[in-house]
Design a protein around this motif. Sequence first.
Motif, PDB file in Angstrom:
ATOM      1  N   PRO A  56       0.715  -1.307   0.229  1.00 26.53           N
ATOM      2  CA  PRO A  56      -0.241  -0.104  -0.014  1.00 26.53           C
ATOM      3  C   PRO A  56       0.967   1.137  -0.173  1.00 26.53           C
ATOM      4  O   PRO A  56       0.473   2.599   0.197  1.00 26.53           O
ATOM      5  CB  PRO A  56      -1.365  -0.254   1.300  1.00 26.53           C
ATOM      6  N   ILE A  57       2.285   1.275   0.783  1.00 26.05           N
ATOM      7  CA  ILE A  57       3.049   2.250  -0.171  1.00 26.05           C
ATOM      8  C   ILE A  57       4.021   2.406  -1.057  1.00 26.05           C
ATOM      9  O   ILE A  57       4.122   3.562  -1.623  1.00 26.05           O
ATOM     10  CB  ILE A  57       3.381   2.672   1.192  1.00 26.05           C
ATOM     11  N   GLY A  58       4.013   1.198  -2.344  1.00 21.41           N
ATOM     12  CA  GLY A  58       4.734   1.081  -3.199  1.00 21.41           C
ATOM     13  C   GLY A  58       6.025   1.501  -2.823  1.00 21.41           C
ATOM     14  O   GLY A  58       6.890   2.564  -3.477  1.00 21.41           O
ATOM     15  N   LEU A  59       7.220   1.123  -2.387  1.00 16.68           N
ATOM     16  CA  LEU A  59       8.405   1.221  -2.255  1.00 16.68           C
ATOM     17  C   LEU A  59       9.062   1.194  -3.660  1.00 16.68           C
ATOM     18  O   LEU A  59       8.590  -0.178  -3.828  1.00 16.68           O
ATOM     19  CB  LEU A  59       8.832   0.365  -1.261  1.00 16.68           C
ATOM     20  N   PRO A  60       9.892   1.651  -3.597  1.00 17.49           N
ATOM     21  CA  PRO A  60      10.954   2.146  -4.870  1.00 17.49           C
ATOM     22  C   PRO A  60      11.473   0.327  -4.222  1.00 17.49           C
ATOM     23  O   PRO A  60      12.197  -0.223  -3.785  1.00 17.49           O
ATOM     24  CB  PRO A  60      11.563   2.945  -4.471  1.00 17.49           C
ATOM     25  N   GLY A  61      11.550  -0.580  -6.286  1.00 16.27           N
ATOM     26  CA  GLY A  61      11.877  -1.860  -5.898  1.00 16.27           C
ATOM     27  C   GLY A  61      11.341  -2.696  -5.379  1.00 16.27           C
ATOM     28  O   GLY A  61      11.797  -3.738  -5.646  1.00 16.27           O
ATOM     29  N   GLY A  62      10.422  -2.713  -4.694  1.00 15.90           N
ATOM     30  CA  GLY A  62       9.652  -3.470  -3.817  1.00 15.90           C
ATOM     31  C   GLY A  62       8.137  -3.807  -4.777  1.00 15.90           C
ATOM     32  O   GLY A  62       7.547  -3.537  -6.193  1.00 15.90           O
ATOM     33  N   PRO A  63       7.373  -4.509  -4.486  1.00 18.61           N
ATOM     34  CA  PRO A  63       6.023  -4.276  -4.523  1.00 18.61           C
ATOM     35  C   PRO A  63       4.818  -3.000  -4.920  1.00 18.61           C
ATOM     36  O   PRO A  63       5.682  -1.908  -4.481  1.00 18.61           O
ATOM     37  CB  PRO A  63       5.200  -4.911  -3.717  1.00 18.61           C
ATOM     38  N   THR A  64       4.366  -3.021  -6.062  1.00 18.07           N
ATOM     39  CA  THR A  64       3.710  -1.782  -6.506  1.00 18.07           C
ATOM     40  C   THR A  64       2.371  -1.565  -5.442  1.00 18.07           C
ATOM     41  O   THR A  64       1.489  -2.951  -5.459  1.00 18.07           O
ATOM     42  CB  THR A  64       3.533  -2.114  -8.217  1.00 18.07           C
ATOM     43  N   ASN A  65       1.582   0.081  -5.421  1.00 22.80           N
ATOM     44  CA  ASN A  65       0.249   0.045  -5.412  1.00 22.80           C
ATOM     45  C   ASN A  65      -0.447   0.751  -6.130  1.00 22.80           C
ATOM     46  O   ASN A  65      -0.614   1.346  -6.408  1.00 22.80           O
ATOM     47  CB  ASN A  65       1.428   1.612  -4.065  1.00 22.80           C
ATOM     48  N   PRO A  66      -0.445  -0.409  -6.846  1.00 20.63           N
ATOM     49  CA  PRO A  66      -1.799   0.135  -8.116  1.00 20.63           C
ATOM     50  C   PRO A  66      -2.654   0.722  -7.873  1.00 20.63           C
ATOM     51  O   PRO A  66      -3.434   1.692  -8.579  1.00 20.63           O
ATOM     52  CB  PRO A  66      -1.840  -1.520  -9.158  1.00 20.63           C
ATOM     53  N   LEU A  67      -3.022   0.371  -6.680  1.00 21.31           N
ATOM     54  CA  LEU A  67      -4.652   1.333  -6.674  1.00 21.31           C
ATOM     55  C   LEU A  67      -5.045   3.080  -5.792  1.00 21.31           C
ATOM     56  O   LEU A  67      -5.007   3.233  -5.352  1.00 21.31           O
ATOM     57  CB  LEU A  67      -5.394   0.351  -5.373  1.00 21.31           C
TER      58      LEU A  67
END
Length: 487
Positions: free
Chosen positions: A109-120
């Motif tokens: 839910p925060i979309g960390l750089p290089g990590g999982p995205t935050n599409p919503l």
Amino acid sequence: MQRLLRLSLLTLLLMVLAIGENFAQDKVYVSGELPKGQVRIFVSDSQYVFNRDYTVYGTLIIEPGTVVKFNDNGRLIIAKGGRVIADGYAEAEYHARPRTPDGSYDMDPIGLPGGPTNPLNYTGYADLNYFLYDLGANRRTIDVQTERDITVHPNKYDYVFNVLLDKTSRRIVDLEQPGVPGYPSNPNLVKVPFEMAIVFTNARLFIDPLYDNMLNIRPWRRLANTDPDFDPMQIKFIGQPVNEFSREWGHIVVLPGARAAFFRNCSFEGFRKDTTVDRSDYYSSNPAFPNYLPGLTANEVRSLNAKMNALTNGGGGAMTTLSSRTWLLNCTFTSNMARHRGGALQILQSPLGFPRYQGSLNYYSTTKNPNITDPDGSPSTVNTENPIPLIDAIDESFSEPLSDDNRMGLDDGRLAVYLGRMRNLIFEQNYVRLSNVKFTQIGQFRKVEDDLDNPATYPYGLNNHALGGAIYIAGAEGDEYRKIEIG
């Protein structure tokens, strides 16, 4: 060497004290009332102590594994429209990074750089849309895994299990209009099951993240830095004396018209129901009070209070119920005592005196409970000759026949047994004791004991008997619907 030994012992002692402190529970004293429209949640991180009357007009939710104790004269009263949900089989799992809408990868839910995205485009872990994220399967933030009881139809979950999340104020509030189509119409009020309300509280999401940014930047944790979700665990209700001068401790009363009293996988232990606590009125003729009973004069309310006090006085060691909306499932009652009736449990019909519903009612089918039969297998003659008014249809898909107000005068705790809401109960070492109470003066205090050496004073008046070591079941005198076979 001695100095080193003393230092080692001191260090060990400090470690033991630190461990004890970490495992110590906060003790929360409970009394007063829970107003209509409000929700209170007991979490397992704390221990709760009823030290006076606590009357529930709203909704009280108790997390699995919670310990609830009752001190002298402590009572839990579930009033008309009130609801208690104590489900020790409830469970919920928190997925900090649920799968994305297309199910292809984990979402952050925060979309960390290089990590999982935050599409919503969530603003963080405290975003209430992230809390509510649910697209089924493993694409949800909170996975409620509780198996609902078959005596509650899915159409009626709003009556028993669901509450509301107020997204504007970040609060859990009561769902006050169950069964009303289109409710709630406010898009900021979202219907959620009680399990999600527990996780919401444990994760402290009621705090605005503007005041605690840690809520936004890391997955949810309790104050004790443990997971906010929970597994099934028995809920314990324990009666306890404060000292040797204590006479009566612990009682639960489910009043006529209660919205729901749902107890599953709970234990009730050590309650003692005597004759001293039932002195306050259950109802008032004053419209300014929450226990106001409309339609009756002050004298009629006074008479009804006297009847209610007589029914609960000395009866039902752990619990007295006068409502069909009572669930006792896979519960144990151990070492509870009552002075006159029902050492553990008292199941009663609402007494005459409440305003009676004047409209027409249907009746339960004679085969509603197919296990209640005559020896030849035909439907019970008692129930066939005394049709049972259909006042409660929580297990059916059709609309409820009566409101909580209209159900009061016809309510009947025995119906909870007839409708299969009391099952798989264990009773051990519960008893009634018809005896005098003797007092021994110790300084300015009096030690309280049962007098087991002399017969109880005669005459005894209304409480002339000791009935039902574990369970006492009775209908209201003079009521044409008092005959019922429940099995």
